[in-house]
Motif scaffolding. Structure first.
Motif, PDB file in Angstrom:
ATOM      1  N   VAL A 140      -4.889  12.194   9.591  1.00  0.00           N
ATOM      2  CA  VAL A 140      -5.878  11.107   9.485  1.00  0.00           C
ATOM      3  C   VAL A 140      -5.472  10.198   8.338  1.00  0.00           C
ATOM      4  N   LYS A 141      -5.480   8.915   8.557  1.00  0.00           N
ATOM      5  CA  LYS A 141      -5.095   7.961   7.519  1.00  0.00           C
ATOM      6  C   LYS A 141      -6.313   7.556   6.691  1.00  0.00           C
ATOM      7  N   ILE A 142      -6.209   7.719   5.367  1.00  0.00           N
ATOM      8  CA  ILE A 142      -7.222   7.232   4.445  1.00  0.00           C
ATOM      9  C   ILE A 142      -6.507   6.491   3.327  1.00  0.00           C
ATOM     10  N   HIS A 143      -7.272   5.708   2.569  1.00  0.00           N
ATOM     11  CA  HIS A 143      -6.695   4.953   1.450  1.00  0.00           C
ATOM     12  C   HIS A 143      -6.777   5.814   0.195  1.00  0.00           C
ATOM     13  N   SER A 144      -5.641   6.345  -0.226  1.00  0.00           N
ATOM     14  CA  SER A 144      -5.636   7.306  -1.332  1.00  0.00           C
ATOM     15  C   SER A 144      -6.076   6.702  -2.656  1.00  0.00           C
ATOM     16  N   GLY A 145      -6.025   5.389  -2.795  1.00  0.00           N
ATOM     17  CA  GLY A 145      -6.409   4.776  -4.064  1.00  0.00           C
ATOM     18  C   GLY A 145      -7.901   4.558  -4.224  1.00  0.00           C
ATOM     19  N   PHE A 148     -13.581   8.800  -4.536  1.00  0.00           N
ATOM     20  CA  PHE A 148     -13.716  10.037  -3.775  1.00  0.00           C
ATOM     21  C   PHE A 148     -14.688   9.897  -2.613  1.00  0.00           C
ATOM     22  N   LEU A 149     -15.872   9.358  -2.861  1.00  0.00           N
ATOM     23  CA  LEU A 149     -16.873   9.263  -1.798  1.00  0.00           C
ATOM     24  C   LEU A 149     -16.423   8.318  -0.687  1.00  0.00           C
ATOM     25  N   VAL A 150     -15.711   7.261  -1.058  1.00  0.00           N
ATOM     26  CA  VAL A 150     -15.185   6.328  -0.045  1.00  0.00           C
ATOM     27  C   VAL A 150     -14.151   7.041   0.820  1.00  0.00           C
ATOM     28  N   LYS A 151     -13.257   7.798   0.192  1.00  0.00           N
ATOM     29  CA  LYS A 151     -12.234   8.528   0.951  1.00  0.00           C
ATOM     30  C   LYS A 151     -12.871   9.605   1.824  1.00  0.00           C
ATOM     31  N   LEU A 152     -13.913  10.241   1.326  1.00  0.00           N
ATOM     32  CA  LEU A 152     -14.599  11.261   2.114  1.00  0.00           C
ATOM     33  C   LEU A 152     -15.200  10.637   3.371  1.00  0.00           C
ATOM     34  N   GLY A 153     -15.781   9.454   3.212  1.00  0.00           N
ATOM     35  CA  GLY A 153     -16.319   8.748   4.375  1.00  0.00           C
ATOM     36  C   GLY A 153     -15.228   8.370   5.359  1.00  0.00           C
ATOM     37  N   GLU A 154     -14.087   7.911   4.861  1.00  0.00           N
ATOM     38  CA  GLU A 154     -12.969   7.550   5.736  1.00  0.00           C
ATOM     39  C   GLU A 154     -12.447   8.775   6.492  1.00  0.00           C
ATOM     40  N   LEU A 155     -12.435   9.936   5.814  1.00  0.00           N
ATOM     41  CA  LEU A 155     -11.959  11.149   6.479  1.00  0.00           C
ATOM     42  C   LEU A 155     -12.875  11.520   7.650  1.00  0.00           C
ATOM     43  N   PHE A 156     -14.179  11.458   7.439  1.00  0.00           N
ATOM     44  CA  PHE A 156     -15.116  11.819   8.499  1.00  0.00           C
ATOM     45  C   PHE A 156     -15.049  10.840   9.667  1.00  0.00           C
ATOM     46  N   THR A 157     -14.972   9.565   9.337  1.00  0.00           N
ATOM     47  CA  THR A 157     -14.902   8.584  10.432  1.00  0.00           C
ATOM     48  C   THR A 157     -13.568   8.651  11.163  1.00  0.00           C
ATOM     49  N   LEU A 159     -11.950  11.500  11.917  1.00  0.00           N
ATOM     50  CA  LEU A 159     -11.761  12.793  12.580  1.00  0.00           C
ATOM     51  C   LEU A 159     -11.386  12.674  14.058  1.00  0.00           C
ATOM     52  N   PRO A 160     -11.896  11.662  14.796  1.00  0.00           N
ATOM     53  CA  PRO A 160     -11.464  11.543  16.205  1.00  0.00           C
ATOM     54  C   PRO A 160      -9.963  11.292  16.366  1.00  0.00           C
ATOM     55  N   THR A 161      -9.279  10.889  15.289  1.00  0.00           N
ATOM     56  CA  THR A 161      -7.843  10.595  15.390  1.00  0.00           C
ATOM     57  C   THR A 161      -6.974  11.762  14.928  1.00  0.00           C
ATOM     58  N   VAL A 162      -7.561  12.933  14.754  1.00  0.00           N
ATOM     59  CA  VAL A 162      -6.801  14.098  14.290  1.00  0.00           C
ATOM     60  C   VAL A 162      -5.623  14.364  15.220  1.00  0.00           C
ATOM     61  N   ASN A 163      -4.449  14.647  14.608  1.00  0.00           N
ATOM     62  CA  ASN A 163      -3.238  14.919  15.367  1.00  0.00           C
ATOM     63  C   ASN A 163      -3.045  16.436  15.493  1.00  0.00           C
ATOM     64  N   PRO A 164      -3.084  16.996  16.705  1.00  0.00           N
ATOM     65  CA  PRO A 164      -2.969  18.448  16.876  1.00  0.00           C
ATOM     66  C   PRO A 164      -1.682  19.031  16.290  1.00  0.00           C
ATOM     67  N   TRP A 165      -0.555  18.308  16.424  1.00  0.00           N
ATOM     68  CA  TRP A 165       0.707  18.790  15.873  1.00  0.00           C
ATOM     69  C   TRP A 165       0.643  18.880  14.339  1.00  0.00           C
ATOM     70  N   SER A 166      -0.003  17.898  13.721  1.00  0.00           N
ATOM     71  CA  SER A 166      -0.154  17.926  12.265  1.00  0.00           C
ATOM     72  C   SER A 166      -0.973  19.138  11.830  1.00  0.00           C
ATOM     73  N   VAL A 167      -2.041  19.425  12.593  1.00  0.00           N
ATOM     74  CA  VAL A 167      -2.879  20.588  12.277  1.00  0.00           C
ATOM     75  C   VAL A 167      -2.072  21.879  12.433  1.00  0.00           C
ATOM     76  N   LEU A 168      -1.300  21.981  13.511  1.00  0.00           N
ATOM     77  CA  LEU A 168      -0.483  23.176  13.735  1.00  0.00           C
ATOM     78  C   LEU A 168       0.519  23.376  12.613  1.00  0.00           C
ATOM     79  N   ILE A 169       1.194  22.309  12.225  1.00  0.00           N
ATOM     80  CA  ILE A 169       2.177  22.392  11.133  1.00  0.00           C
ATOM     81  C   ILE A 169       1.509  22.856   9.843  1.00  0.00           C
ATOM     82  N   SER A 170       0.350  22.281   9.546  1.00  0.00           N
ATOM     83  CA  SER A 170      -0.343  22.584   8.290  1.00  0.00           C
ATOM     84  C   SER A 170      -0.840  24.019   8.256  1.00  0.00           C
ATOM     85  N   VAL A 171      -1.530  24.433   9.300  1.00  0.00           N
ATOM     86  CA  VAL A 171      -2.103  25.784   9.329  1.00  0.00           C
ATOM     87  C   VAL A 171      -1.001  26.837   9.285  1.00  0.00           C
ATOM     88  N   SER A 172       0.037  26.642  10.061  1.00  0.00           N
ATOM     89  CA  SER A 172       1.132  27.615  10.068  1.00  0.00           C
ATOM     90  C   SER A 172       1.834  27.663   8.713  1.00  0.00           C
TER      91      SER A 172
END
Length: 548
Positions: A140-145, A148-157, A159-172
């Motif tokens: 998920v793309k957020i603006h790292s600069g 915190f609360l703004v980035k948290l909102g960007e992360l939640f909004t 979530l529909p763009t989550v990449n399954p391969w990215s999740v698999l790589i991270s969890v493994s």
């Protein structure tokens, strides 16, 4: 030869830990991957040659990287040339500050950052870092600069763009690192997952599945340079450089001292400050960014059996070869792997165990840690470090304003604090009251001194107190306000027909008493027993009458 081999092997271990983590830290700071790698070359080598600690590892760390990003984000665009130039200037300013601290021997300032303050401050920064890494691991793309609360909102909004391969790589990756550490702790599992997923990316084309990668890395050795910016920008960087200096000094000197004590070798904290200064100036002049110390890498080197700075020099040489000949190997590193590696490194910095212990042991210090945590997380690290220092002073004043006050028995042993003494009306010996005030007498506790002595005298009135003696064993100094309180207390005692004296007075305190005129008309005794013997003899000679 065995020791040399052990040190060289520890250097390879340090390299395996540092390369992937430093790449991640440079991303946190908003800088190219080479900034993290360059930090392992010239700055780390200079540090190794100058520092007094045999084990403390110098490097950018997670907290410093987040502070760099938050402080520079409002001055330039992350990833741009101007942004990188500001990071270099920031490191140089920090280096000059370290030199100043070394020159004026200010290593003791590290003691002002207590464990609760460091726990809260670093924990807040760690949670902010973790949010960025979670977004990276989910794709998920957020603006790292942003805040915190703004980035948290960007992360939640997002979530529909989550990449399954990215999740698999991270969890493994997280699973392999954590389980691998449990079974074979000496294997550099962070490097293992980094190599594994890089090979899979190249062979399976994970980039075509939407997985972000590190991208092109400029090849070549670090070049000596100097940041050219306006004087106004130099001035604007001073607050953030000061905050970085304080944090690095607080953590680095504490770790240096701890390992020196653990392995029984001397450390010179002011020399370590000078080494920090040289490393940071070198970082700013060679394309890196602010250098601090790494507690986790220091612990890893200790576990590997290293007792010198040789591993840092080994890492510097191999990293130099890597940036000259091997940057092509790094371009296909999947970003979720970096996110997973940083997450594993950062989660312990959240300080769950430390917060639980503070809550159980000291509620006030838990509150101090919580305030530092929320301030650094929601308001920013600069505000967080300012609040941390204010809280440190408040905590210091709170402790000094309420020292222990005891009535001693005939052997000079405390019988109990003043409050129960007021209830019981105890004395040291018939007609004699010896009171110990366990702190220097200054503006914060001057009234406490007066109230304690007067309370003890009034509580012991039925015992016909004729003499009051202040035990000065724990009184290191008296300031002007404290001297006024002692003078007023002495006058109050004398007005009631009692004598007022001191015992166990060190020579330096005797000079202070003389300067303020507090010894006039008062006797200074050697010990509690000496005071009791002389006063009892005087009472006997006068038939039990009061001493003027």
């Amino acid at each position: 030869m065995h020791n040399v081999g052990r040190e060289l092997l520890a250097g390879v271990t340090l390299l395996a830990i540092a390369v992937p983590v430093n790449i991640g830290y440079s991303q946190i700071a908003g800088l190219p991957a080479t900034a993290g790698l360059y930090a392992l070359i010239v700055p780390a080598a200079i540090w190794a040659l100058l520092v007094s600690s045999r084990q403390l590892v110098a490097s950018p760390d997670a907290a410093a990287s987040a502070l760099v990003a938050s402080s520079l984000g409002g001055l330039a665009v992350a990833g741009g040339k101007d942004y990188a130039t500001l990071a270099l200037a920031q490191a140089i300013i920090g280096g000059v500050m370290f030199f100043a601290c070394a020159f004026f021997k200010l290593g003791f300032l590290a003691n002002f950052l207590s464990k609760p303050i460091l726990t809260g401050f670093v924990g807040g920064l760690a949670l902010d870092i973790l949010l960025d890494q979670v977004a990276k691991m989910l794709g998920v793309k957020i603006h790292s600069g942003e805040e915190f609360l703004v980035k948290l909102g960007e992360l939640f909004t997002g979530l529909p763009t989550v990449n399954p391969w990215s999740v698999l790589i991270s969890v493994s990756s997280i699973a392999i690192i954590l389980l691998g550490r449990r079974w074979l702790a000496r294997v550099p599992w962070a490097l293992v997952v980094l190599v594994l997923w890089t090979i899979l990316d190249v062979s399976a084309g994970l980039e075509n599945q939407g997985v972000a990668v590190l991208g092109t890395i400029q090849a070549g050795p670090p070049k000596l340079t100097w940041p050219i910016i306006d004087w106004s920008m130099w001035l604007a960087l001073i607050p953030s450089a000061a905050a970085l200096t304080v944090v690095a000094m607080g953590e680095g000197l504490l770790v240096s001292r701890a390992y020196g004590a653990k392995r029984d070798y001397p450390v010179n904290l002011n020399r370590d400050l000078f080494a920090f200064g040289a490393a940071n100036v070198a970082a700013g002049a060679s394309g890196a960014f602010t250098m601090g110390s790494s507690t986790s890498r220091t612990a890893a080197m200790d576990q590997a059996g290293s007792r010198t700075q040789v591993p840092a020099l080994v890492t510097a040489v191999i990293t130099l070869l890597l940036v000259i000949f091997g940057t092509g190997l790094l371009e296909h590193i999947p970003s979720p792997v970096i996110g997973a590696i940083i997450t594993v490194a950062v989660v312990p910095l959240l300080g769950f165990g430390e917060f639980a212990a503070l809550w159980r042991l000291r509620k006030f210090e838990f509150a101090v840690a919580a305030v530092c945590f929320l301030t650094s997380l929601l308001l920013g690290p600069i505000q967080g470090i300012l609040i941390a220092f204010v809280l440190a002073l408040v905590n210091l004043a709170k402790s000094a304003a309420d020292p222990a006050v005891d009535v001693l028995n005939a052997q000079g042993v405390p019988q109990g604090s003043i409050l129960p003494v007021q209830e019981r009306g105890e004395v040291t010996a018939p007609g004699i009251l010896v009171i110990r005030f366990a702190a220097r007498v200054f503006f914060a506790n001057a009234s406490a001194f007066k109230d304690a002595v007067e309370g003890a005298v009034l509580a012991a009135a039925p015992a016909e107190v004729r003499h009051v003696v202040i035990d000065c064993e724990a009184i290191g100094d008296i300031d002007v306000t404290g001297a006024d309180a002692v003078a007023a207390t002495k006058q109050w005692v004398l007005e009631r027909g009692l004598s007022f004296g001191y015992c166990r007075v060190r020579p330096d305190l005797a000079r202070v008493l003389s300067e303020f005129g507090l010894d006039a008309g008062s006797t200074i005794y050697g010990t509690t027993r000496d005071a009791i013997a002389r006063l009892s003899a005087a009472d006997a000679a006068q038939g039990g009458g009061a001493q003027p």
